[in-house]
Design a protein around this motif. Sequence first.
Motif, PDB file in Angstrom:
ATOM      1  N   GLU A 242       2.747  11.549   4.060  1.00 52.27           N
ATOM      2  CA  GLU A 242       2.258  10.340   3.453  1.00 52.27           C
ATOM      3  C   GLU A 242       2.619   9.470   2.596  1.00 52.27           C
ATOM      4  O   GLU A 242       2.479   8.238   2.600  1.00 52.27           O
ATOM      5  N   TYR A 243       3.862   9.810   2.197  1.00 52.00           N
ATOM      6  CA  TYR A 243       4.527   9.056   1.303  1.00 52.00           C
ATOM      7  C   TYR A 243       6.016   9.344   1.229  1.00 52.00           C
ATOM      8  O   TYR A 243       6.410  10.607   1.292  1.00 52.00           O
ATOM      9  N   CYS A 244       7.171   8.681   1.167  1.00 51.60           N
ATOM     10  CA  CYS A 244       8.444   8.984   1.459  1.00 51.60           C
ATOM     11  C   CYS A 244       9.326   8.076   0.191  1.00 51.60           C
ATOM     12  O   CYS A 244       9.195   7.193   0.400  1.00 51.60           O
ATOM     13  N   MET A 245       9.796   8.793  -0.622  1.00 52.99           N
ATOM     14  CA  MET A 245      10.460   7.774  -1.788  1.00 52.99           C
ATOM     15  C   MET A 245      12.328   8.059  -1.396  1.00 52.99           C
ATOM     16  O   MET A 245      12.795   9.209  -1.149  1.00 52.99           O
ATOM     17  N   GLU A 246      12.924   6.997  -1.118  1.00 55.14           N
ATOM     18  CA  GLU A 246      14.551   7.146  -0.705  1.00 55.14           C
ATOM     19  C   GLU A 246      15.023   7.287  -2.118  1.00 55.14           C
ATOM     20  O   GLU A 246      14.807   6.440  -2.949  1.00 55.14           O
ATOM     21  N   VAL A 247      15.867   8.455  -2.159  1.00 56.68           N
ATOM     22  CA  VAL A 247      16.730   8.721  -3.399  1.00 56.68           C
ATOM     23  C   VAL A 247      18.109   8.742  -3.002  1.00 56.68           C
ATOM     24  O   VAL A 247      18.448   8.853  -1.864  1.00 56.68           O
ATOM     25  N   THR A 248      18.979   8.505  -3.964  1.00 58.55           N
ATOM     26  CA  THR A 248      20.489   8.417  -3.557  1.00 58.55           C
ATOM     27  C   THR A 248      21.235   9.085  -4.793  1.00 58.55           C
ATOM     28  O   THR A 248      20.901   9.164  -5.940  1.00 58.55           O
ATOM     29  N   PRO A 249      22.420   9.872  -4.397  1.00 59.37           N
ATOM     30  CA  PRO A 249      23.090  10.536  -5.739  1.00 59.37           C
ATOM     31  C   PRO A 249      23.239   9.516  -6.579  1.00 59.37           C
ATOM     32  O   PRO A 249      23.846   8.330  -6.470  1.00 59.37           O
ATOM     33  N   LYS A 250      23.197  10.097  -7.762  1.00 59.86           N
ATOM     34  CA  LYS A 250      23.314   9.329  -9.115  1.00 59.86           C
ATOM     35  C   LYS A 250      24.916   9.153  -9.340  1.00 59.86           C
ATOM     36  O   LYS A 250      25.740   9.957  -9.315  1.00 59.86           O
ATOM     37  N   THR A 251      25.285   8.158  -9.903  1.00 57.79           N
ATOM     38  CA  THR A 251      26.488   7.761 -10.460  1.00 57.79           C
ATOM     39  C   THR A 251      26.422   7.550 -12.038  1.00 57.79           C
ATOM     40  O   THR A 251      25.326   7.428 -12.362  1.00 57.79           O
ATOM     41  N   LEU A 252      27.464   7.338 -12.651  1.00 55.84           N
ATOM     42  CA  LEU A 252      27.258   7.079 -14.195  1.00 55.84           C
ATOM     43  C   LEU A 252      26.765   5.698 -14.416  1.00 55.84           C
ATOM     44  O   LEU A 252      26.158   5.652 -15.405  1.00 55.84           O
ATOM     45  N   ALA A 253      26.557   4.811 -13.549  1.00 55.95           N
ATOM     46  CA  ALA A 253      25.935   3.545 -13.630  1.00 55.95           C
ATOM     47  C   ALA A 253      24.480   3.901 -13.588  1.00 55.95           C
ATOM     48  O   ALA A 253      23.640   2.803 -13.931  1.00 55.95           O
ATOM     49  N   ASP A 254      23.794   4.732 -12.927  1.00 57.16           N
ATOM     50  CA  ASP A 254      22.668   5.113 -12.774  1.00 57.16           C
ATOM     51  C   ASP A 254      21.806   6.025 -13.563  1.00 57.16           C
ATOM     52  O   ASP A 254      20.749   6.398 -13.285  1.00 57.16           O
TER      53      ASP A 254
END
Length: 469
Positions: A242-254
């Motif tokens: 019912e729900y999907c959140m796109e995540v992405t690998p963290k860098t030091l900026a995030d």
Amino acid sequence: MATDAEKLTQLKSAVAGLNQISENEKNGFINLVARYLSGEAQHVEWSKIQTPTDKIVVPCDSLAPVPEDPAETKKLLDKLVVLKLNGGLGTTMGCTGPKSVIEVRNGLTFLDLIVIQIENLNAKYGCNVPLLLMNSFNTHDDTSKIIEKYSKSNVEIHTFNQSQYPRLCADDFVPLPCKGKTDKDGWYPPGHGDVFPSLMNSGKLDALISQGKEYVFAANSDNLGAIVDLKILNHLIQNKNEYCMEVTPKTLADVKGGTLISYEGKVQLLEIAQVPDEHVNEFKSIEKFKIFNTNNLWVNLKAIKRLVEADALKMEIIPNPKEVDGIKVLQLETAAGAAIRFFDHAIGCNVHRSRFLPVKATSDLLLVQSDLYTLADGFVTRNEARKNPANPTIELGPEFKKVGNFLSRFKSIPSIIELDSLKVTGDVWFGANITLKGKVTIAAKSGEKLEIPDGAVLENKEINGPGDL
């Protein structure tokens, strides 16, 4: 001092008299304040936090390929609606009006690019993916005028407004408009978590469901990477997520970005504001919390309807203190990503960094206007000539903060394919056809104008005056 119950009673009678907003908005606002006063802040027990498995945060590379038959693709796309959060003004970048009408590249705005992308999808597959824009009272009028230019395109464009809530005086909890502040400064849009009730209250949700639409892909209008991904849509339909959140690998900026965790058997968003002080450094480390929320969200429309009707979307409240004409006010907001824990079979999808390309400041604009990116069919794509997977870090001084000033200080945007970092301070002006490589620092002395000549190639240089060129 008034008790919380007394504050709420007084607030209800004050809000009842605000005829600028609807009954739905009044009720939504009172609910939000009541929840805030009851202190139902969701405290996270640090020891219960678990790292989500690949079942809960699915790697995008593991998603099944989409059927190659264009008729099957059309069937998928006919279930989709694209929604862009368009409530923000371009004030941080010195613009008036919606941020989505800032020119990004080749004279095209964010909104132009979004429309071109959907036009191409609709033309290629013969489908009808509509575009919804969620405006705020700040962007509604301008956006209504701007979208007239797309009237001949093959994209149905719908707009609706997110709620308009009164700012609260921090000392006595009286709505600011009740004290005579009835212009725009008396009000605020309560964050993008409001997208769900607003979609329902506008009547758009029922209309879309009746047309056979099943999923909405919602994203910030300034994220150039947030394009329709058929593999994600296909996965959600196949697995009834019912729900999907796109995540992405963290860098030091995030490091400050929200992350997904497993908590008491459910997936949920953990924001820095919820983290106990003693664990903030751990939260910011990219060893333990490796991913962050891009705010690209895929949500089932019928599930939104079910949860809004049941008043079940009780997202964490974000108190946002501000000052208006010397009066301290409080804005209570919610975030759409925090709704993930209320949906059935909710997942994250770990996507490539290319799907997160927000333009929050002129330093981001420099990246997307440069040769680091190319533009085709409305899609901004990274140049393959760049070998380093990370983008250069760019810091521009306050002289470059406003888009108009930024554009006037560059005769043309420099080539930055081989740039690692750029830091510019002071009254600096760039000529045409400049190339920047490695680490470059340019600092004009106070009160002096520093011009970088046409055709200059700066590699690993620190420049403090004309003599260094």
